[in-house]
Design an enzyme around this catalytic site. Sequence first.
Site, PDB file in Angstrom:
ATOM      1  N   CYS A  96       0.820  -1.194   0.000  1.00  0.00           N
ATOM      2  CA  CYS A  96       0.000   0.000   0.000  1.00  0.00           C
ATOM      3  C   CYS A  96       0.859   1.253   0.000  1.00  0.00           C
ATOM      4  CB  CYS A  96      -0.891   0.021   1.240  1.00  0.00           C
ATOM      5  SG  CYS A  96      -1.809  -1.501   1.509  1.00  0.00           S
TER       6      CYS A  96
ATOM      7  N   ASN B 173       1.894  -0.346   5.522  1.00  0.00           N
ATOM      8  CA  ASN B 173       2.347  -0.753   4.188  1.00  0.00           C
ATOM      9  C   ASN B 173       3.293  -1.919   4.353  1.00  0.00           C
ATOM     10  OD1 ASN B 173       3.356  -0.897   1.531  1.00  0.00           O
ATOM     11  ND2 ASN B 173       4.903   0.665   1.938  1.00  0.00           N
ATOM     12  N   GLY B 174       2.999  -3.051   3.727  1.00  0.00           N
ATOM     13  CA  GLY B 174       3.906  -4.183   3.797  1.00  0.00           C
ATOM     14  C   GLY B 174       3.181  -5.495   3.990  1.00  0.00           C
ATOM     15  N   GLU B 175       3.925  -6.477   4.441  1.00  0.00           N
ATOM     16  CA  GLU B 175       3.388  -7.799   4.745  1.00  0.00           C
ATOM     17  C   GLU B 175       4.079  -8.345   5.988  1.00  0.00           C
ATOM     18  OE1 GLU B 175       0.882  -8.995   3.182  1.00  0.00           O
ATOM     19  OE2 GLU B 175       0.906  -7.843   1.308  1.00  0.00           O
TER      20      GLU B 175
ATOM     21  N   SER C 142      11.483 -11.867  -5.472  1.00  0.00           N
ATOM     22  CA  SER C 142      12.724 -11.419  -6.106  1.00  0.00           C
ATOM     23  C   SER C 142      13.916 -12.043  -5.392  1.00  0.00           C
ATOM     24  CB  SER C 142      12.796  -9.888  -6.030  1.00  0.00           C
ATOM     25  OG  SER C 142      14.111  -9.421  -6.212  1.00  0.00           O
ATOM     26  N   GLY C 143      15.042 -12.103  -6.088  1.00  0.00           N
ATOM     27  CA  GLY C 143      16.266 -12.636  -5.497  1.00  0.00           C
ATOM     28  C   GLY C 143      17.169 -11.579  -4.899  1.00  0.00           C
TER      29      GLY C 143
END
Length: 649
Positions: free
Chosen positions: A2, A75-77, A363-364
Amino acid sequence: MCGIVGIFDMRGKRDIDRQVLAGMNESQHHRGPDEGGLHIERGVGLGHRRLSVIDLSSGQQPLFNEDGSVVIVFNGEIYNFRSLMQELRNLGHQFRTNCDTEVIVHAWEQWGEDCVKRLRGMFAFGIWDRNRKTFFVARDRMGIKPLYYAFLPDGQFLFGSELKTLLAHPGMQRVIDPCAVEEYFAYGYVPEPRTIYRDACKLSPGHTLCMRVGEQRPVQKPYWDVPFRPHAPAAEKDVAHELDIRLRDAVQSHMVADVPLGAFLSGGVDSSAVVALMAQANSEPVNTCSIAFDDPNYDESEYAQQVAKQYRTRHYSEVVDKDDYDLIDTLARLYDEPYADSSAIPTYRVCQLARKRVTVALSGDGGDENFAGYRRYRLAMAENRVRSLMPSALRKPLFGTLGKLYPKADWAPQVFRAKTTFEALSRDLVDGYFHGVSTMPDRVRAQLFSQKFKHQLQGYRAIEVMREHASRAPTDDPLALIQYLDMKTWLPGDILTKVDRASMAHALEVRVPLLDHELVEWISGLPSEMKLKGAEGKHIFKKTLEPLLSRDILYRKKMGFSIPLASWLRGPLRDRVRKALLSERMADSAIFDMGYIRMLIDQHQSGQNDHSTALWSLLMFDAFLANTTPARPDQVARAVKQSQLVDIT
């Protein structure tokens, strides 16, 4: 994933202007196109733009506790939210949703400021607690998610996910910080905690900021750092086994989503490892995305195809013209401040491609910093071995003189380009590393800046950023020290910023399992010789992955996400470079020696020297000036006396 904004009146008395708050929130509509929400009460305003990923039917923000006394924008997880939710329920907390946002609210109620220590994930959030009259903001440990803030002269605190949210407030002054300009031309970005503007800051990774109504001074403090605490000695095969378990746990924890999920696949070691582990953790085929270049010198798509075929992924690839330089102004608007990493262009394109197929992509990023994968680590350690062979009283004058006398031989074979090496050997490890990674070394910046601007800098040099971090580093191991410096500067300031802006421009959430903080903590304790063994970076990582990936993937020469800058600036961008960099706008900034810029252009375009990095940095600075409304030079001069505004602790 977000975008968040907020206004907090430190005095706690004034009403918040709804129109201003709404304008700040809408300036980042791209970050959350699914929904928007505002909450306003006396002295507090919070805004949120939502990209729905988990608990799609609820979890709208701003989100409250049961009695409405605590409200959050986030904002985030949070990857461990389900276990935390159960723990908090056992402690008597009641939940109305199944989303990670509400977990943070109850974690704040239960543990206060220490709630951040319980969170595993990427996050930036702001909480208002009416009963405690406390406003609290926090940023995740690695700096994956951004948080910008400013204190206005009238006592208002502003924060947001992007710098543009602060600039949307009419009280926010756009006075350029001279020290930030010096840092930008040294690093290619403005490192935390500065921004290009004097009155705005980035909250440093692993930090919180706590304010209470009526108190004059907010309290900012760190809650985490990369420990680099050595493990007990262990055999390589045992370390590889443990690493395999931890990698699988990190990747699997990052795969929780209620929307289509996939991964970037460049064909390099890091992204290939993530895809391999995702494929083994999921019965369904993994969605993978990559871009290919029409120039084989910059294309590694065949390796991405190899991994996609091995793991039977649903692979999507698009060919990008190597002369894809039309994004310059778009990037300037996205980043809000000067940003010179040219790989932002292909990163933007791969995010654009991924969003056509998925909402979340793994992503790596982080593998090189964790496992010492960059070529510059090998060079820095080789230089450090030379330093150890002679006393500094002999080494500094010897190599300092050689560095001054040796020509800058960009045209010569690599073995003869010794000027930078000689200059680095005359310095200590930190100064030498700074010199090696600088986009423009000290000798170039000394000629680039005008006498007036150098006077405004008052002797400030960008090396101070690294020296400050080095003074607090939890290790004296040379390799670990420069890894630590990268984790404090390059990783959040360049890599993670690049991915956040490029992905959010397309409403795509990107997750980075190799930067899971528990994994980072454990890897940091490994011996340096397991990371960099001889000339081979990522040694233990590659050994661990040998059962999963071919030797072509693991041990080929690293290519990276590069673009043909030098030829662009001599070819299709030739006229734009000359017109932009010698423009009235650049001259009026009073920052540059325009004669020196002209010399850089002439030498580069004639083929005499390669000044592509310097010219690209200047081009992106001009694009920043063209897409913003910074203060006039006289305002900058007045601001210099106040420019030492940032405490990096």
